[in-house]
Design an enzyme around this catalytic site. Structure first.
Site, PDB file in Angstrom:
ATOM      1  N   ASP A  19      39.762  31.592  42.497  1.00 15.77           N
ATOM      2  CA  ASP A  19      39.337  32.929  42.066  1.00 15.77           C
ATOM      3  C   ASP A  19      39.890  33.165  40.658  1.00 15.77           C
ATOM      4  O   ASP A  19      41.071  33.461  40.488  1.00 15.77           O
ATOM      5  CB  ASP A  19      39.845  33.980  43.062  1.00 15.77           C
ATOM      6  CG  ASP A  19      39.475  35.389  42.614  1.00 15.77           C
ATOM      7  OD1 ASP A  19      39.707  36.341  43.392  1.00 15.77           O
ATOM      8  OD2 ASP A  19      38.954  35.547  41.489  1.00 15.77           O
TER       9      ASP A  19
ATOM     10  N   TYR B 228      44.782  39.111  45.687  1.00 14.23           N
ATOM     11  CA  TYR B 228      43.705  40.085  45.886  1.00 14.23           C
ATOM     12  C   TYR B 228      42.414  39.471  45.356  1.00 14.23           C
ATOM     13  O   TYR B 228      42.408  38.902  44.266  1.00 14.23           O
ATOM     14  CB  TYR B 228      44.023  41.379  45.119  1.00 14.23           C
ATOM     15  CG  TYR B 228      42.944  42.439  45.203  1.00 14.23           C
ATOM     16  CD1 TYR B 228      42.093  42.683  44.135  1.00 14.23           C
ATOM     17  CD2 TYR B 228      42.780  43.197  46.355  1.00 14.23           C
ATOM     18  CE1 TYR B 228      41.109  43.657  44.214  1.00 14.23           C
ATOM     19  CE2 TYR B 228      41.795  44.187  46.440  1.00 14.23           C
ATOM     20  CZ  TYR B 228      40.960  44.402  45.366  1.00 14.23           C
ATOM     21  OH  TYR B 228      39.988  45.371  45.434  1.00 14.23           O
TER      22      TYR B 228
ATOM     23  N   LYS C 216      35.148  40.372  35.105  1.00 12.03           N
ATOM     24  CA  LYS C 216      35.926  40.969  33.999  1.00 12.03           C
ATOM     25  C   LYS C 216      35.493  40.462  32.620  1.00 12.03           C
ATOM     26  O   LYS C 216      34.473  40.876  32.088  1.00 12.03           O
ATOM     27  CB  LYS C 216      37.415  40.749  34.267  1.00 12.03           C
ATOM     28  CG  LYS C 216      37.900  41.446  35.573  1.00 12.03           C
ATOM     29  CD  LYS C 216      39.363  41.217  35.811  1.00 12.03           C
ATOM     30  CE  LYS C 216      39.770  41.647  37.207  1.00 12.03           C
ATOM     31  NZ  LYS C 216      40.210  43.043  37.295  1.00 12.03           N
TER      32      LYS C 216
END
Ligand code: KE4
Length: 427
Positions: free
Chosen positions: A239, A144, A267
Site C-alpha cells: 500500500d 491504515y 494522494k
C-alpha cells in the site's frame, strides 16, 4: 489574530455534518481545541478563515508534495475545466497518467484508477481473493489502508487517534477474515501462515508506514515478507497510497528493491484531486472486469481533472534534483528538532522516511504500533497546540505522518525550528 470565524463555522458545521468534519482526524479531537477552517493556500502556507497564516506540514495528508496551488498544476486544471469536468468515458489523459505510473512502478504491468485510497485497497484485496481463491487477509496492527470493512481491524491513522481501531458496524464474519500481524516481526506473519497455509489470499502492508506515525521497516523485514508470501502463494500488496513518490520517484518498493505482486496508490498521483489506483502483475490485473470476472467500477474513476493534476505533479517530480531538495529540507528540519530536544532535554524520537516525519514523545525507539501507543499523548497535544500558536500547522495526531513539500523554503524551516524551540520550553 483570533479564530472566531473558524469557531463560528465549526458550530454551524457540527449541526450539519457529524462531528463537523468530513474526515474524523480533521476534528482536532485528539489534541483538544477546535479545527481551523481553511480559506486558501499557497506554496508552503495555508490561511484560515480568520486570515491567520500557517506553515503547513499536513499538505492535505500527502498530496500537496509540490506545495499548494503550484502554478503548472493550476494552469493545467484551468485549461482542462474549459473542456469539461467528467465524461464517464475513456480519455487520453487516463492513458497518459497510467503510462507515467507504470513507468514509475515497474512491478506493475497494469493499473486501474479509482477515486480514493480506500477504493484502491478494497479493490486490490477483492482481486487477490479472486486470484488465489482464498479469503483471509493479513494486515499489520497500526497500519491504515482506508475504511473498508475488512481493514478497520486494529487500524491506525484516525481510527487509532480516536481509539476506534476496531470500528463497530463491521460484521464478525468479515472481521474474522482479517489477521493482524505485528509490524517488524516476521515471526508473527509466519505463525499465521503456518496455521493457515492455504487460507490467506494476501498480505497488505504500508510501503513506509505513516499511520501509526512514521515507523521504519527493520532491515530485511520487507524482503522477508516477500519470501514468505512467495512460499505460501500469498499475494503481496504494498500500500503506497501515502509512501508513493514520498521517498523517491516511484515507491518505497524501489528503495527496498522489492517487487510486490500488487501496489495501491493515491494522494500524490491526483495532485490534490480525488484519486486512487491499484495495479500489479498483468496475470492478476486481467482478472478485473471487463477483461475478467472480478467486478469493480466507479462513476468518476479516471476523472479528467484528477488525471491532469496527477500528470502535472508527476512531471514536476520527475525533474532532476527533486528528491535531493525534498529530503534535504526534511533532514534539515528533523536534525534541527533533534538538536533542540537535546538542548531542552525533551524526550522524543524523530522518525523520518523520505519527506515524511513524526515527532514521537517517548524515549524508546518506535518499531511498531504497541511502541507508538506508549507515547506521551498529552505532551504531543501540548506540542501541537503550541506549534499551532507559533504559526505551524502539524497533523493533529501522534499517529500520523507530517509532510514536507518542495515549496518549503529554508526560511520556513528556520521559522518552524524557532516555533519548536519555543514549544519545547518547559514541555
Ligand atoms: P483515502 O481513502 O483516505 O484516500 O486513502 C486511504 C489510505 C490508504 N492507505 C494509506 C497508507 C493511507 O495513508 C490512507 C489515508 N491516509 C489518511 C492519513 N493518514 C487520510 C487522512 C484522513 O483519513 O482524513
Amino acid at each position: 489574530m483570533g479564530t472566531a470565524r473558524s469557531q463560528k463555522l465549526f458550530k454551524k458545521a457540527e449541526k450539519l455534518i457529524p462531528g463537523g468534519v468530513n474526515s474524523p482526524v480533521r476534528a482536532f479531537k485528539a489534541v483538544g481545541g477546535r479545527p481551523l477552517f481553511i480559506k486558501r493556500a499557497k506554496g508552503s502556507r495555508i490561511y484560515d478563515a480568520d486570515g491567520n497564516a500557517y506553515i503547513d506540514y499536513v499538505g492535505s495528508w500527502g498530496p500537496m508534495i509540490l506545495g499548494h496551488t503550484d502554478t503548472r498544476v493550476t494552469q493545467a486544471l484551468k485549461k482542462a475545466v474549459e473542456k469539461g469536468t467528467s465524461f464517464g468515458a475513456p480519455t487520453e489523459l487516463e492513458v497518459e497518467l497510467a503510462g507515467l505510473v507504470l513507468e514509475a512502478f515497474p512491478s506493475m504491468g497494469m493499473v486501474r484508477f479509482v477515486n480514493s485510497g480506500t477504493e484502491a485497497t478494497m479493490s486490490a484485496i477483492r482481486l487477490a481473493r479472486a486470484y488465489t481463491g482464498r479469503d483471509k487477509i493479513i494486515k499489520f496492527e497500526g497500519c491504515y489502508h482506508g475504511h473498508s470493512d475488512g481493514l478497520l481491524i486494529k487500524a491506525g491513522s484516525g481510527a487509532a487517534t480516536l481509539g476506534l481501531p476496531d470500528s463497530p458496524g463491521v460484521p464478525a464474519e468479515i472481521a474474522g477474515k482479517t489477521h493482524n500481524a505485528v509490524f517488524n516481526d516476521l515471526s508473527s506473519v509466519r505463525k499465521i501462515l503456518e496455521k493457515d497455509p492455504e487460507g490467506v489470499a494476501c498480505v497488505i502492508v504500508e510501503g513506509a508506514p505513516g499511520n501509526m506515525g512514521v515507523v521504519r521497516p527493520k532491515a530485511g523485514f520487507m524482503e522477508g515478507l516477500r519470501v514468505l508470501t512467495r512460499r505460501y502463494g500469498v499475494v503481496f500488496i504494498m500500500d503506497e497510497v501515502m509512501s508513493g513518490f514520498r521517498l523517491c520517484y516511484g515507491g518505497a518498493q524501489k528503495v527496498y528493491k522489492i517487487e510486490p505482486d500488487m501496489t495501491c496508490l493515491g494522494k500524490v498521483i491526483g495532485g490534490g484531486l480525488p484519486v486512487g489506483a491499484f495495479g500489479g502483475k498483468t496475470e492478476i490485473m486481467e482478472k478485473l472486469a471487463p477483461s475478467g470476472p472480478v467486478y469493480q467500477a466507479g462513476t468518476l474513476s479516471g476523472n479528467p481533472l484528477a488525471m491532469v493534476a496527477g500528470i502535472e505533479t508527476l512531471n514536476q517530480l520527475k525533474k532532476k534534483g527533486t528528491y535531493e531538495k525534498l529530503i534535504g529540507t526534511t533532514d534539515m528540519l528533523c536534525d534541527g528538532v533533534e538538536e533542540i530536544a537535546k538542548r531542552r532535554s525533551v524526550q522524543c524520537r524523530v522518525a523520518r522516511a523520505g519527506s515524511m516525519f513524526t515527532v514521537f514523545f517517548t524515549n524508546r525507539q518506535v518499531k511498531n504500533y504497541q511502541d507508538a501507543k506508549k507515547c506521551d499523548l498529552e505532551k504531543f497535544s501540548k506540542y501541537f497546540l503550541r506549534m499551532l500558536k507559533g504559526g505551524v500547522y502539524l497533523p493533529p495526531s501522534q499517529f500520523e505522518a507530517a509532510f514536507v513539500s518542495l515549496a518549503h523554503a529554508r526560511a520556513d524551516i528556520t521559522k518552524t525550528l524557532e516555533a519548536v524551540d519555543r514549544s519545547f520550553k518547559g514541555l
